[in-house]
Scaffold this motif. Structure first.
Motif, PDB file in Angstrom:
ATOM      1  N   VAL A 440      -0.808  -7.066   4.813  1.00 32.51           N
ATOM      2  CA  VAL A 440      -0.385  -7.467   3.223  1.00 32.51           C
ATOM      3  C   VAL A 440      -1.612  -7.721   2.443  1.00 32.51           C
ATOM      4  CG1 VAL A 440       1.805  -8.337   3.863  1.00 32.51           C
ATOM      5  CG2 VAL A 440      -0.071  -9.878   3.749  1.00 32.51           C
ATOM      6  N   MET A 441      -2.843  -7.742   3.379  1.00 30.61           N
ATOM      7  CA  MET A 441      -3.970  -8.306   2.593  1.00 30.61           C
ATOM      8  C   MET A 441      -5.160  -7.368   2.879  1.00 30.61           C
ATOM      9  SD  MET A 441      -6.637 -11.268   3.887  1.00 30.61           S
ATOM     10  CE  MET A 441      -5.715 -12.521   4.352  1.00 30.61           C
ATOM     11  N   LEU A 442      -5.357  -6.432   3.787  1.00 26.68           N
ATOM     12  CA  LEU A 442      -6.605  -5.783   3.890  1.00 26.68           C
ATOM     13  C   LEU A 442      -6.364  -4.231   4.225  1.00 26.68           C
ATOM     14  CD1 LEU A 442      -8.230  -8.345   6.395  1.00 26.68           C
ATOM     15  CD2 LEU A 442      -9.355  -7.669   4.236  1.00 26.68           C
ATOM     16  N   LYS A 443      -5.279  -3.825   4.397  1.00 25.64           N
ATOM     17  CA  LYS A 443      -4.933  -2.470   4.486  1.00 25.64           C
ATOM     18  C   LYS A 443      -5.182  -1.849   3.126  1.00 25.64           C
ATOM     19  CE  LYS A 443      -1.847  -0.252   7.673  1.00 25.64           C
ATOM     20  NZ  LYS A 443      -0.418  -0.019   8.076  1.00 25.64           N
ATOM     21  N   PRO A 456     -10.588   3.934   5.854  1.00 29.90           N
ATOM     22  CA  PRO A 456      -9.775   4.765   7.022  1.00 29.90           C
ATOM     23  C   PRO A 456      -9.568   4.232   8.081  1.00 29.90           C
ATOM     24  CG  PRO A 456     -11.120   5.998   5.562  1.00 29.90           C
ATOM     25  CD  PRO A 456     -11.531   4.529   5.364  1.00 29.90           C
ATOM     26  N   GLU A 457     -10.887   3.620   8.779  1.00 25.11           N
ATOM     27  CA  GLU A 457     -10.780   3.496  10.255  1.00 25.11           C
ATOM     28  C   GLU A 457      -9.894   2.161  10.603  1.00 25.11           C
ATOM     29  OE1 GLU A 457     -14.606   2.837  11.788  1.00 25.11           O
ATOM     30  OE2 GLU A 457     -13.866   2.499  13.818  1.00 25.11           O
ATOM     31  N   PHE A 458     -10.224   1.350   9.552  1.00 24.98           N
ATOM     32  CA  PHE A 458      -9.588   0.042   9.664  1.00 24.98           C
ATOM     33  C   PHE A 458      -8.057   0.029   9.567  1.00 24.98           C
ATOM     34  CE2 PHE A 458      -7.544  -3.627   7.660  1.00 24.98           C
ATOM     35  CZ  PHE A 458      -8.118  -4.626   8.353  1.00 24.98           C
ATOM     36  N   ASP A 459      -7.692   1.095   8.540  1.00 21.46           N
ATOM     37  CA  ASP A 459      -6.154   1.097   8.287  1.00 21.46           C
ATOM     38  C   ASP A 459      -5.565   1.742   9.523  1.00 21.46           C
ATOM     39  OD1 ASP A 459      -6.643   0.307   5.835  1.00 21.46           O
ATOM     40  OD2 ASP A 459      -5.667   2.298   4.737  1.00 21.46           O
ATOM     41  N   GLU A 460      -6.278   2.997  10.152  1.00 20.52           N
ATOM     42  CA  GLU A 460      -5.963   3.482  11.241  1.00 20.52           C
ATOM     43  C   GLU A 460      -5.697   2.324  12.490  1.00 20.52           C
ATOM     44  OE1 GLU A 460      -7.759   7.234  12.126  1.00 20.52           O
ATOM     45  OE2 GLU A 460      -7.097   7.112  14.288  1.00 20.52           O
ATOM     46  N   LEU A 461      -6.475   1.801  12.655  1.00 20.90           N
ATOM     47  CA  LEU A 461      -6.492   0.690  13.702  1.00 20.90           C
ATOM     48  C   LEU A 461      -5.627  -0.379  13.641  1.00 20.90           C
ATOM     49  CD1 LEU A 461     -10.193   0.115  14.212  1.00 20.90           C
ATOM     50  CD2 LEU A 461      -8.914   0.812  16.096  1.00 20.90           C
ATOM     51  N   GLN A 473      -3.836  -1.515  24.707  1.00 20.30           N
ATOM     52  CA  GLN A 473      -4.327  -0.744  23.240  1.00 20.30           C
ATOM     53  C   GLN A 473      -4.322  -1.639  22.023  1.00 20.30           C
ATOM     54  OE1 GLN A 473      -1.468   2.105  22.368  1.00 20.30           O
ATOM     55  NE2 GLN A 473      -2.952   3.842  21.835  1.00 20.30           N
ATOM     56  N   GLN A 474      -3.267  -2.327  21.983  1.00 23.15           N
ATOM     57  CA  GLN A 474      -3.156  -3.459  20.704  1.00 23.15           C
ATOM     58  C   GLN A 474      -4.272  -4.367  20.663  1.00 23.15           C
ATOM     59  OE1 GLN A 474       0.173  -6.302  21.070  1.00 23.15           O
ATOM     60  NE2 GLN A 474       1.095  -5.269  19.299  1.00 23.15           N
ATOM     61  N   ALA A 475      -4.519  -5.011  21.936  1.00 22.34           N
ATOM     62  CA  ALA A 475      -5.672  -5.900  21.923  1.00 22.34           C
ATOM     63  C   ALA A 475      -7.079  -5.336  21.560  1.00 22.34           C
ATOM     64  CB  ALA A 475      -5.928  -6.522  23.483  1.00 22.34           C
ATOM     65  N   GLU A 476      -7.282  -3.995  22.027  1.00 20.44           N
ATOM     66  CA  GLU A 476      -8.525  -3.133  21.918  1.00 20.44           C
ATOM     67  C   GLU A 476      -8.647  -2.918  20.111  1.00 20.44           C
ATOM     68  OE1 GLU A 476      -8.637   0.604  23.930  1.00 20.44           O
ATOM     69  OE2 GLU A 476     -10.546   1.044  22.720  1.00 20.44           O
ATOM     70  N   ALA A 477      -7.446  -2.535  19.581  1.00 23.76           N
ATOM     71  CA  ALA A 477      -7.493  -2.268  18.215  1.00 23.76           C
ATOM     72  C   ALA A 477      -7.903  -3.649  17.390  1.00 23.76           C
ATOM     73  CB  ALA A 477      -5.930  -1.729  17.838  1.00 23.76           C
ATOM     74  N   TYR A 478      -7.318  -4.880  17.770  1.00 28.07           N
ATOM     75  CA  TYR A 478      -7.770  -5.952  17.335  1.00 28.07           C
ATOM     76  C   TYR A 478      -9.081  -6.220  17.456  1.00 28.07           C
ATOM     77  CZ  TYR A 478      -2.657  -7.043  16.113  1.00 28.07           C
ATOM     78  OH  TYR A 478      -1.582  -7.349  15.736  1.00 28.07           O
ATOM     79  N   GLN A 479      -9.630  -5.860  18.533  1.00 28.03           N
ATOM     80  CA  GLN A 479     -11.092  -6.241  18.570  1.00 28.03           C
ATOM     81  C   GLN A 479     -11.945  -5.617  17.755  1.00 28.03           C
ATOM     82  OE1 GLN A 479     -13.779  -4.425  21.121  1.00 28.03           O
ATOM     83  NE2 GLN A 479     -14.913  -5.965  19.748  1.00 28.03           N
ATOM     84  N   LYS A 480     -11.648  -4.181  17.616  1.00 26.99           N
ATOM     85  CA  LYS A 480     -12.383  -3.095  16.834  1.00 26.99           C
ATOM     86  C   LYS A 480     -12.065  -3.717  15.470  1.00 26.99           C
ATOM     87  CE  LYS A 480     -13.019   1.177  19.048  1.00 26.99           C
ATOM     88  NZ  LYS A 480     -12.132   1.980  19.617  1.00 26.99           N
ATOM     89  N   ILE A 481     -10.881  -4.196  14.957  1.00 26.90           N
ATOM     90  CA  ILE A 481     -10.900  -4.619  13.673  1.00 26.90           C
ATOM     91  C   ILE A 481     -11.725  -5.865  13.399  1.00 26.90           C
ATOM     92  CG2 ILE A 481      -8.932  -5.996  12.278  1.00 26.90           C
ATOM     93  CD1 ILE A 481      -6.874  -3.964  13.413  1.00 26.90           C
ATOM     94  N   GLN A 482     -11.809  -6.638  14.230  1.00 30.10           N
ATOM     95  CA  GLN A 482     -12.638  -7.888  14.000  1.00 30.10           C
ATOM     96  C   GLN A 482     -14.206  -7.304  13.839  1.00 30.10           C
ATOM     97  OE1 GLN A 482     -11.659 -11.310  16.658  1.00 30.10           O
ATOM     98  NE2 GLN A 482     -10.221  -9.896  17.566  1.00 30.10           N
ATOM     99  N   GLN A 483     -14.582  -6.404  14.612  1.00 34.02           N
ATOM    100  CA  GLN A 483     -15.874  -5.882  14.350  1.00 34.02           C
ATOM    101  C   GLN A 483     -16.236  -5.181  13.017  1.00 34.02           C
ATOM    102  OE1 GLN A 483     -16.877  -2.894  17.321  1.00 34.02           O
ATOM    103  NE2 GLN A 483     -18.837  -2.593  16.468  1.00 34.02           N
ATOM    104  N   ILE A 484     -15.009  -4.425  12.541  1.00 37.37           N
ATOM    105  CA  ILE A 484     -15.336  -3.929  11.267  1.00 37.37           C
ATOM    106  C   ILE A 484     -15.299  -4.887  10.276  1.00 37.37           C
ATOM    107  CG2 ILE A 484     -13.995  -2.602   9.794  1.00 37.37           C
ATOM    108  CD1 ILE A 484     -12.915  -0.632  11.819  1.00 37.37           C
ATOM    109  N   LEU A 485     -14.471  -6.047  10.280  1.00 37.83           N
ATOM    110  CA  LEU A 485     -14.385  -6.852   9.317  1.00 37.83           C
ATOM    111  C   LEU A 485     -15.899  -7.686   9.342  1.00 37.83           C
ATOM    112  CD1 LEU A 485     -10.783  -8.345   9.335  1.00 37.83           C
ATOM    113  CD2 LEU A 485     -11.917  -6.750   7.570  1.00 37.83           C
TER     114      LEU A 485
END
Lengths: 528, 289
Positions: A440-443, A456-461, A473-485
């Motif tokens: 609700v806040m970042l996509k 786009p990368e953030f949205d996909e993750l 897979q979920q944990a990995e996506a969350y880890q990358k999301i933190q890196q992007i932010l």
């Protein structure tokens, strides 16, 4: 999504935001818990004691309740009352795992589209009638009925059907797989009512550990132990009295003078003043709630990544935590996936050290050699005005000249102003899982994308994290999301709030949870 | 009655003699001293304040008064003494400036309206009546809601709130003076409107105006502080005393000094200015009689 924007009018959004984001968390996720210092954890020793050793009446100071029908409750005190009069189908434990409550067991079948729950035996409503699968079906059908316009309708819009597949067996069928469905079933509103209850706002006919014996609006609500509770030996208290206080100073004074035993809502200053008080235990834990400092990234000056980095480099998060939250809570890392989400939180990407010169340099490269003038909008609630003032001083060293504008919440959130302004501070309440914030806040298309972040990368993750049933897979996506932010998100999250409690040392077995409303008094009792 | 200014001694000597009379009344002497002291502190503030108004020290937050921080530090680690000192300039500037502007506008309008009379007088006075029907604070809140909160808005609010009051006071004096012989004489001589208003009538208004200015000023200080306290006036991190009280109220159990000193400063200054106004009134009344 998890919000109900199309149901409520647009002009009520501000109200909903205030209710939903700031004061309330939809499901009080249970974070790290901390028993009262002198209170031994409730262990096996309890079963050695003879039955019906209930003792003590716990007097709790809370804000007055307005809503009593579980479908409409929102404040922590309303949830606290409902949480003890009724039961959830499933609950969430201190390690944020889903645990049984009325449902003793469940199976997930059909690639995550079918959930089959087995209900506990011998559960009775306070009026003496037994709990059946029909009651659960009726409860959740009511919560998801679009006609009733309940706040939960959106949350449960993914449910295709709910069936009573046995006397004590309920089956939920989903449209799409949802890795967080069990958490959604433990939403604050999802308390099981008797089928066809017409007057839930006045009748209090639950299955819960306590029965309502009297309710005087704006004064108090008195609960007594439900002697027929389906879990033996619980609750351990004889009763709970919830006394309504509008003023937190008055509540703390009442605790000091022994008129109440427990206070869970108070300012940091009041909490600190109780530290050396004899006879009172103080507890604090970090929550998932946070203040978000965000810069609009779809127009000047925030559309330049160097400006975003300059803001981040000019911020001293530790100093902010010390000044604004007096060190309570936890330092943030610019991502809503906080340290309390132990299975997702990652410190792999380092937060760059504060570097005022580098920030100045970046601003200069971005076309602001003389510094940047900008207005910082903030609601007048909580520590947000203080946060604004501290940021102003920190950023000034890097040449970011902020003019602070402190606004009532009705102004800040009114007419979608908070989504419009360039630089603002928004409070977000604690949630049981982090996907909500991202959705609700970042996509890019998020309803409350206040920073107008579009990556786009953030949205996909985010999509991966929100739909994958593979935990790794979920944990990995969350880890990358933190890196992007951390690297390019136009957001700064300097801290996560703390939840406080102060309780008389006569009691033991109290566990503090990030959302006070989901506190469980079943295990609390008077110390011998 | 006030004498015609033509024969008066030099202005400087008159001011000194009035000041002397002011100091003959003990309470007025006290009030004036307080005011002058605050004025001096406000002027010297930027040079003598040991710290910046918004300088934060997160390791030194919430410290009790000591030789290092005379008034202690607040919840954000700012030196309360420096903030009170630097806040003096701000509050005197805002309330003083607002009062002066209101007095100027009020005097001009009061003189014109009272002297000319007729439908113009009627129109202005009914308009002012309707403004005065609203409590000053309510009117201020209303206007700040529209103008947005800032120091300039506060200044405008003060002018709007106090101009009608000053104008009415001035007008009442004008009404009693304008029928007197010397005004009639000037009119018969064919003097211009400006001459009659400012050279003939204004001197008679001045004593009342001086008292009114001092009274308005003390209310002005209170208004600026109140608006700061309500959070609608000057915005943080300004060291506005009212705003400081508002901020410190949240942490009163931890940093009571951060509340007591600005609150004390407001009280002492308001009392001082009030006593001064009282003294002025007494002097001019004795002369009047």
């Amino acid at each position: 999504m998890k919000v109900n924007l199309h149901i409520i009018g647009r002009n009520k959004i501000a109200l909903v935001i205030m209710l939903v984001l700031v004061f309330v968390s939809a499901c009080g996720r249970v974070g790290a818990t901390q028993p009262a210092p002198a209170a031994p954890t409730q262990g096996q020793s309890v079963s050695a004691e003879p039955r019906s050793e209930r003792n003590g009446i716990l007097r709790v100071a809370m804000q007055p309740i307005v809503q009593a029908d579980p479908a409409f409750i929102s404040s922590d005190s309303e949830v606290l009352v409902a949480n003890h009069v009724y039961d959830y189908l499933v609950d969430i434990d201190p390690a944020s795992k889903v645990i049984p409550r009325l449902a003793v067991d469940w199976q997930i079948e059909n690639d995550g589209l079918t959930y089959v729950f087995t209900l506990a035996e011998g559960v009775q409503f306070h009026d003496g009638s037994p709990l059946t699968a029909q009651d659960v079906v009726w409860t959740f059908n009511r919560l998801r009925d679009p006609e009733l316009e309940l706040p939960t309708a959106d949350l449960y819009s993914n449910i295709a059907d709910i069936q009573a597949t046995g006397e004590l067996e309920v089956t939920f069928i989903l449209n799409q797989p949802n890795p967080f469905f069990l958490y959604d079933l433990s939403d604050n509103h999802a308390l099981v009512l008797k089928a066809n209850t017409q007057d839930a706002a006045t009748k209090f006919n639950g299955t819960g550990p306590f029965k309502v014996t009297s309710y005087s609006p704006e004064d108090r609500i008195i609960l007594e132990a439900n002697k027929d509770y389906y879990i033996q030996d619980l609750p351990k208290l004889e009763g709970v009295e919830i006394l309504f206080f509008n003023d937190e100073n008055a509540a703390v004074d009442a605790l000091r003078s022994g008129q109440v035993d427990l206070v869970m809502r108070m300012s940091t200053a009041l909490f600190t003043s109780l530290q050396d008080e004899p006879g009172i235990y103080t507890l604090d834990i970090p929550t998932n709630g946070f203040d978000l400092v965000r810069l609009r990234s779809d127009r000047e000056p925030g559309d330049d990544p160097r400006v975003i980095q300059a803001f981040k480099l000019a911020t001293d998060r530790e100093a902010i935590l010390q000044l604004v939250q007096q060190g309570y809570g936890a330092v943030g890392r610019d991502s809503p996936i906080g340290p309390m989400y132990t299975q997702y939180y990652s410190e792999e990407t380092p937060i760059p050290e504060r570097d005022v010169q580098a920030a100045r340099q970046l601003l200069s490269e971005a076309g602001y050699p003389q510094g940047l003038d900008i207005v910082l909008h903030t609601p007048d609630t909580g520590g947000r005005p203080d946060l604004a003032v501290v940021l102003k001083e920190q950023w000034a060293e890097a040449g970011i000249n902020v003019e602070v504008s402190v606004e009532p919440e009705s102004v800040y959130y009114g007419e979608e102003r908070w989504l419009e302004v360039d630089l603002g501070i928004t409070g977000w309440g604690s949630r049981p899982y982090p996907q909500f914030y991202l959705d609700v806040m970042l996509k890019c298309e998020a309803v409350w994308n206040e920073s107008h972040f579009c990556d786009p990368e953030f949205d996909e993750l985010t999509t991966t994290a929100g739909t994958s049933l593979d935990e790794a897979q979920q944990a990995e996506a969350y880890q990358k999301i933190q890196q992007i932010l951390i690297e390019r998100g136009p957001v700064i999250i300097p801290y996560f709030f703390a939840q406080f409690a102060a309780i008389s040392d006569k009691f033991q077995g109290f566990e503090l949870k990030p959302f006070a409303g989901r506190t469980d008094f079943r295990l609390v009792n008077l110390q011998e | 009655m006030a004498t015609h200014t033509g024969a008066a001694p030099s202005r400087g000597r008159r001011f000194v003699s009035q000041l002397r009379r002011l100091y003959a009344v003990p309470t007025a002497a006290f009030g004036t001293t307080v005011f002058v002291l605050f004025l001096a502190l406000a002027l010297l503030g930027p040079w003598i304040a040991p710290y910046g108004a918004n300088q934060q020290d997160y390791q030194g937050a919430r410290m009790a008064p000591s030789s290092l921080h005379w008034f202690g530090t607040d919840h954000l680690g700012r030196d309360v003494f420096s903030r009170v000192l630097l806040g003096a300039g701000e509050i005197l500037w805002l309330s003083g400036g607002g009062t002066l502007l209101a007095v100027l506008c009020g005097t001009a309008i009061g003189l014109l309206s009272g002297y000319l009379g007729g439908w113009l007088d009627e129109l202005i006075m009914r308009l002012f009546d309707s403004l005065l029907a609203l409590p000053a604070l309510l009117l201020a809140l209303l206007m700040l809601g529209i103008l947005g909160a800032s120091a300039w808005s506060v200044l405008i609010v003060m002018v709007v709130v106090y101009t009608p009051i000053v104008a009415r006071v001035v007008r009442s004096v004008v009404l009693s003076v304008k029928t007197r012989g010397f005004v009639e004489a000037a009119r018969l001589q064919g003097e211009s409107l400006g001459w009659i208003l400012f050279r003939e009538i204004l001197p008679s208004v001045l004593p009342t105006l001086a008292v009114e200015t001092a009274v308005r000023f003390s209310y002005g200080i209170f208004l600026v502080a109140s608006l700061g306290f309500l959070g609608v006036g000057v915005q943080p991190p300004s060291p506005n005393w009212g705003l400081m009280v508002k901020e410190a109220r949240q942490t009163i159990s931890q940093t009571p000094w951060a509340l007591y000193y600005p609150a004390g400063a407001i009280s002492i200054l308001v009392i001082g200015v009030n006593l001064m106004a009282d003294g002025l009134k007494r002097i001019f009344q004795t002369r009047h009689d």
